[in-house]
Design a protein around this motif. Structure first.
Motif, mmCIF file in Angstrom:
data_model
loop_
_atom_site.group_PDB
_atom_site.id
_atom_site.type_symbol
_atom_site.label_atom_id
_atom_site.label_comp_id
_atom_site.label_asym_id
_atom_site.label_seq_id
_atom_site.Cartn_x
_atom_site.Cartn_y
_atom_site.Cartn_z
ATOM 1 N N PRO A 579 5.037 29.207 30.493
ATOM 2 C CA PRO A 579 6.009 28.264 29.448
ATOM 3 C C PRO A 579 5.302 27.183 28.719
ATOM 4 O O PRO A 579 5.833 26.822 27.519
ATOM 5 C CB PRO A 579 7.278 28.009 30.413
ATOM 6 N N PHE A 580 4.421 26.571 29.271
ATOM 7 C CA PHE A 580 3.888 25.346 28.876
ATOM 8 C C PHE A 580 2.665 25.540 28.108
ATOM 9 O O PHE A 580 1.962 24.477 27.831
ATOM 10 C CB PHE A 580 4.131 24.352 29.910
ATOM 11 N N TRP A 582 0.788 27.192 24.396
ATOM 12 C CA TRP A 582 1.314 27.058 23.284
ATOM 13 C C TRP A 582 2.079 28.460 22.920
ATOM 14 O O TRP A 582 2.912 28.725 22.170
ATOM 15 C CB TRP A 582 0.210 26.961 22.115
ATOM 16 N N GLU A 583 1.488 29.538 23.606
ATOM 17 C CA GLU A 583 2.302 30.719 23.480
ATOM 18 C C GLU A 583 3.953 30.536 24.153
ATOM 19 O O GLU A 583 4.924 30.947 23.326
ATOM 20 C CB GLU A 583 1.817 31.938 24.121
ATOM 21 N N GLY A 584 3.924 29.832 25.052
ATOM 22 C CA GLY A 584 5.129 29.626 25.734
ATOM 23 C C GLY A 584 6.146 28.735 24.614
ATOM 24 O O GLY A 584 7.323 28.741 24.584
ATOM 25 N N PHE A 585 5.457 27.910 24.064
ATOM 26 C CA PHE A 585 6.324 27.033 23.202
ATOM 27 C C PHE A 585 6.787 27.721 22.083
ATOM 28 O O PHE A 585 7.883 27.525 21.444
ATOM 29 C CB PHE A 585 5.331 25.824 22.741
ATOM 30 N N THR A 586 5.879 28.697 21.458
ATOM 31 C CA THR A 586 6.250 29.506 20.358
ATOM 32 C C THR A 586 7.507 30.563 20.857
ATOM 33 O O THR A 586 8.531 30.649 20.071
ATOM 34 C CB THR A 586 5.205 30.267 19.928
ATOM 35 N N LYS A 637 -3.935 27.589 25.016
ATOM 36 C CA LYS A 637 -4.001 26.203 25.195
ATOM 37 C C LYS A 637 -2.859 25.488 25.566
ATOM 38 O O LYS A 637 -1.868 26.109 25.346
ATOM 39 C CB LYS A 637 -4.587 25.517 23.956
ATOM 40 N N ALA A 638 -2.986 24.410 26.460
ATOM 41 C CA ALA A 638 -1.709 23.691 26.827
ATOM 42 C C ALA A 638 -1.058 22.882 25.654
ATOM 43 O O ALA A 638 -1.793 22.321 25.005
ATOM 44 C CB ALA A 638 -2.297 22.658 27.753
ATOM 45 N N CYS A 639 0.262 22.967 25.839
ATOM 46 C CA CYS A 639 0.932 22.387 24.857
ATOM 47 C C CYS A 639 1.385 20.961 25.339
ATOM 48 O O CYS A 639 1.860 20.842 26.479
ATOM 49 C CB CYS A 639 2.278 23.093 24.610
ATOM 50 N N THR A 767 13.391 20.132 27.928
ATOM 51 C CA THR A 767 14.347 20.387 28.862
ATOM 52 C C THR A 767 14.106 21.398 30.076
ATOM 53 O O THR A 767 14.270 21.036 30.907
ATOM 54 C CB THR A 767 15.712 21.013 28.352
ATOM 55 N N LEU A 768 13.340 22.548 29.612
ATOM 56 C CA LEU A 768 12.944 23.085 30.322
ATOM 57 C C LEU A 768 11.719 22.750 31.411
ATOM 58 O O LEU A 768 11.776 22.966 32.679
ATOM 59 C CB LEU A 768 12.148 24.538 29.665
ATOM 60 N N LEU A 769 10.915 21.750 30.893
ATOM 61 C CA LEU A 769 9.942 21.104 31.572
ATOM 62 C C LEU A 769 10.717 20.322 32.671
ATOM 63 O O LEU A 769 10.358 20.393 33.903
ATOM 64 C CB LEU A 769 9.184 20.037 30.870
ATOM 65 N N GLN A 770 11.881 19.599 32.547
ATOM 66 C CA GLN A 770 12.521 18.835 33.365
ATOM 67 C C GLN A 770 13.117 19.694 34.386
ATOM 68 O O GLN A 770 13.112 19.471 35.654
ATOM 69 C CB GLN A 770 13.684 17.853 32.917
#
Length: 792
Positions: A579-580, A582-586, A637-639, A767-770
């Protein structure tokens, strides 16, 4: 009793008029006789018990007879008695209090229905809590037994709210941890306990057993209300009890079981784990502290690292020697691993007291679910490969050790070996080290508080859920791991001695992802083409994921004379969960935009498209984005939109702004790529094939999307973990007229690319990261507690 009843001699019995005998002679198991005969007596006694000793004595006699002769009355428990019990439990008479608790336990033991009355009545629960606070041993013991029986009869997870009692039990655990006889027993070197001492400590064991039972019955979040001091004291006590129980269970001379704890080791360890999640863990360390320790004092250093080296190229951070006193992070590590000692003592410093760290699912956001899966494995002995590896790489000059040009690893133990005898295992580790084997211990962030604090701060700095930490201890002239690459970025921190690293460029533009199979190394790698770096104490080397590398302690005679013959280094693995990237961010950005569509909150919303169609086109765009990510390296790549940088100065703010700007630029580039290259027909064919073969495995990557909130009707929501039904619905809806579906999809994609809100995605991302971080920190706290973090 009937007036004409006869005794065995044939003589007529005289009817006794006292109220307690009348209770004993009640013939019916139904509640009616109870309401007619017993309830008025108990009610009168309860009303006057505070003023009259006679009334309390009468109530006590009635309760004794109910318990001894009329247990059938408790199935089911009469409603009138349930209503009266809270008052009886809080009477001024200790006998009435104790007998009321015993009555509750007997009711739960007699029937499930009666137990449920106990479990659901808040007045009774409050009365039991007061009984637990009694200074009278009999009352406390009866209350414990009542709760113990209720929990055992009804099983964990029933309607009883055990968190109501946990604070009281933590207080009891703290008090009993101060009792001299208990302390002597816990700290003694023997498992023998005299019958007299064991009997005297029976109430203590009962308190501990009941506390363990109730803690394990709680949802973890319910334990948060307990005071931190009480939790820490209880954890320290339970940890010592657990270690003593390990001796008790293995001792042939232990006393009769009735004079011991009834809780199994796995139950105690689970209670320790659960309680620890209520603590603020790990020890606080700000992201800015770890940033300065690794990248230097200047705020621009981290920004420069991200822009110039992150996921692009290795980089060495050379330190001045003998500066560990100036660096609190390095100084903490130096003390944690006893670096000034001999090799055997260093091995003991991180081998002793280890427990296994069972893996937690990458997308697990409910620690209660994890606890349900691990069953009885918490606190188990460490397992080979899962927790530790003892290995060496054979000399590549030895032709017999080569396999298509690659040196082979040799392991000292077999896979899956469990080390039950700690002393014997430590002895073998020392022997292996002397024979050229390296010791690689995983999960140091779960075993050492100081490492946990560093790992947690580093995860904050990079805006990721967690950072893993491994320790590697290698003897002279040796190589531990064979040449390999990692699916995560690594910061190698040299703590002791020195080590030579060789790193080869990554020819693949696509970064390896977590959990994907590793490719075989190219046998044509030129040994002379690698970059060579020799790490001295305090130096740190950054190795991006995908870069092939190997490390040796054979660094040359001059280096060995200056820095010793063995090496200890810590690796900090920055693991980028799906999820973290860039694909996940998209995917998150698309999800947020779709939720706005459903609410009609977007000016570009196509009013002709139903909510169901919106969900289906969103699904196919999710699939198309996933397929595009296999063609464009930027998606992997990492977001870092959640990376934490200092904001206390104008200079720091400018660097933070520059980093944020670079992240926004990447997102804008990705959106342009989606609009131009996301292919509907390719996504449709992929979905059709999955439906035809009844195989949803290619879409299991979607599971983590279930953590994002979905509004609207239940019918319009997508179950991302059971996607096949939705895929079938999509094929049925759009396969009949693919050209029209293509037109509609193109319009849907265009509206998304033009109106997606970057800030919405950032907010949902954080929020998801938390949520991820909360679960990881709970797991970390639990494992640290099992490694003795609260012993003192």
């Amino acid at each position: 009793m009937h007036p004409n009843a006869m005794d065995r001699s044939g003589k007529r019995k005289k009817r006794k008029e006292s109220g307690d005998e009348a209770v004993a002679e009640g013939p019916s198991p139904s509640s009616a006789p109870f309401d007619r005969r017993v309830f008025p007596i108990l009610l009168a006694a309860a009303q006057t018990a505070r003023q009259s000793g006679n009334s309390a004595a009468l109530a006590a006699r009635v309760l004794r007879h109910v318990l001894s002769r009329s247990l059938q009355m408790l199935s089911p428990l009469p409603d009138s008695l349930v209503a009266l019990l809270p008052r009886l439990l809080s009477s001024s008479c200790l006998s009435v209090d104790a007998l009321s608790c015993e009555l509750l336990g007997a009711a739960a033991l007699q029937s499930m229905e009666a137990g449920e009355f106990l479990a659901s009545d808040s007045g009774i629960a409050s009365g039991l809590v007061r009984a637990l606070g009694s200074r009278n041993q009999r009352v406390t013991e009866a209350a414990c037994n009542s709760i113990w029986i209720s929990r055992r009869v009804q099983l964990v997870g029933s309607v009883l709210q055990p968190h109501l009692f946990c604070r009281r039990y933590c207080e009891h655990l703290y008090l009993f941890s101060q009792v001299e006889s208990i302390c002597e027993f816990i700290n003694s070197g023997t498992t023998r306990l005299s019958k007299r001492d064991a009997e005297a400590n029976k109430i203590s064991y009962l308190i501990i057993d009941t506390a363990v039972l109730l803690v394990n019955s709680c949802k973890v979040e319910k334990l948060q209300s307990i005071q931190q001091m009480l939790v820490r004291n209880a954890l320290s006590f339970l940890y010592k009890i657990w270690k003593k129980v390990q001796l008790l269970r293995s001792s042939a001379n232990c006393n009769n079981r009735k004079y011991q704890l009834q809780s199994r080791e796995s139950e105690i360890t689970k209670a320790i784990f659960r309680l620890s999640t209520a603590l603020a863990y790990p020890a606080c360390l700000e992201a800015d502290v770890i940033r300065k320790s690794i990248f230097g004092q200047a705020e621009s250093n981290f920004e420069n690292f991200v822009l110039a080296y992150w996921e692009k190229s290795p980089n060495l951070y050379r330190r001045k020697q003998n500066t560990q006193n100036d660096d609190p992070v390095f100084a903490a590590l130096h003390s944690a691993f006893n670096l000034g000692a001999a090799p055997d003592a260093i091995i003991e410093s991180f081998i002793k007291g280890l427990a296994s760290c069972p893996p937690i699912a990458s997308d697990e956001l409910d620690i209660n679910s994890f606890l349900g899966e691990v069953h009885d494995s918490l606190g188990n002995a460490i397992k080979y490969r899962q927790d530790i590896r003892i290995l060496r790489t054979q000399d590549p000059s030895d032709q017999t050790s080569k396999s298509k040009g690659c040196a082979m690893e040799e392991h000292f133990f077999n896979d899956g070996t469990v080390f039950l005898d700690e002393d014997e295992f430590t002895k073998k580790c020392k022997h292996a080290f002397k024979n050229g084997y390296s010791i690689a211990l995983r999960g140091m962030e779960f075993r050492c508080e100081k490492v946990a604090a560093i790992a947690s701060a580093l995860a904050d700095l990079f805006g990721q859920p967690s950072v893993g930490a491994n320790i590697y201890f290698s003897p002279a002239r040796s190589q531990g791991l064979a040449r390999h690459y990692d699916d995560h970025c690594v910061l190698v921190w040299q703590l002791l001695g020195c080590k030579k690293w060789m790193i080869w460029p990554n020819p693949n533009p696509f970064l390896p992802r977590l959990y994907e199979p590793f490719d075989r190394l190219d046998d044509t790698i030129d040994d002379n083409s690698g970059r060579v770096e020799i790490l001295h104490e305090e130096d740190m080397l950054y190795v991006p994921r995908g870069y092939v590398h190997e490390a040796h302690t054979d660094v040359g005679e001059s280096q060995m004379n200056a820095y010793g013959v063995y090496s200890l280094h810590l690796t900090l693995a920055i693991e980028v969960e799906p999820p973290f990237e860039w694909e996940g961010f998209t995917h998150i950005a698309l999800h947020c935009w779709v939720e706005k569509q459903k609410l009609g909150g977007c000016s570009q919303f196509d009013k002709s498209m139903t909510k169901d169609e919106t969900s289906l086109y969103a699904l196919v765009l999710h699939v198309a984005i996933m397929m595009l990510s296999d063609k464009d390296p930027i998606f992997r790549k990492a977001c870092l939109v959640a990376a934490k940088l200092p904001s206390s100065s104008s200079r720091a703010m400018s660097h933070l702004k520059a980093l944020r700007s670079s992240q926004r630029s990447i997102f804008d580039e990705i959106i342009k790529n989606i609009e131009k290259n996301c292919n509907f027909k390719e996504a449709l064919e992929s979905i059709k094939l999955a439906v035809q073969e009844k195989n949803d495995e290619p879409f299991q990557w979607m599971c983590w999307l279930r953590h994002l909130p979905q509004g609207g009707d239940a019918d319009s929501r997508i179950d991302f973990c059971n996607i096949m039904e939705v895929l079938e619905e999509f094929v049925e809806a759009f396969s009949s007229n693919p050209e029209q579906a293509l037109v509609s999809f193109t319009g849907f994609k265009s509206r998304f690319c033009k109106s997606v809100v970057y800030e919405d995605a950032c907010q949902s991302f954080e929020t998801l990261l938390q949520m991820y971080r909360t679960t990881r920190n709970q797991y970390m706290s639990g494992m640290l507690a099992l490694h003795g973090a609260h012993v003192n």
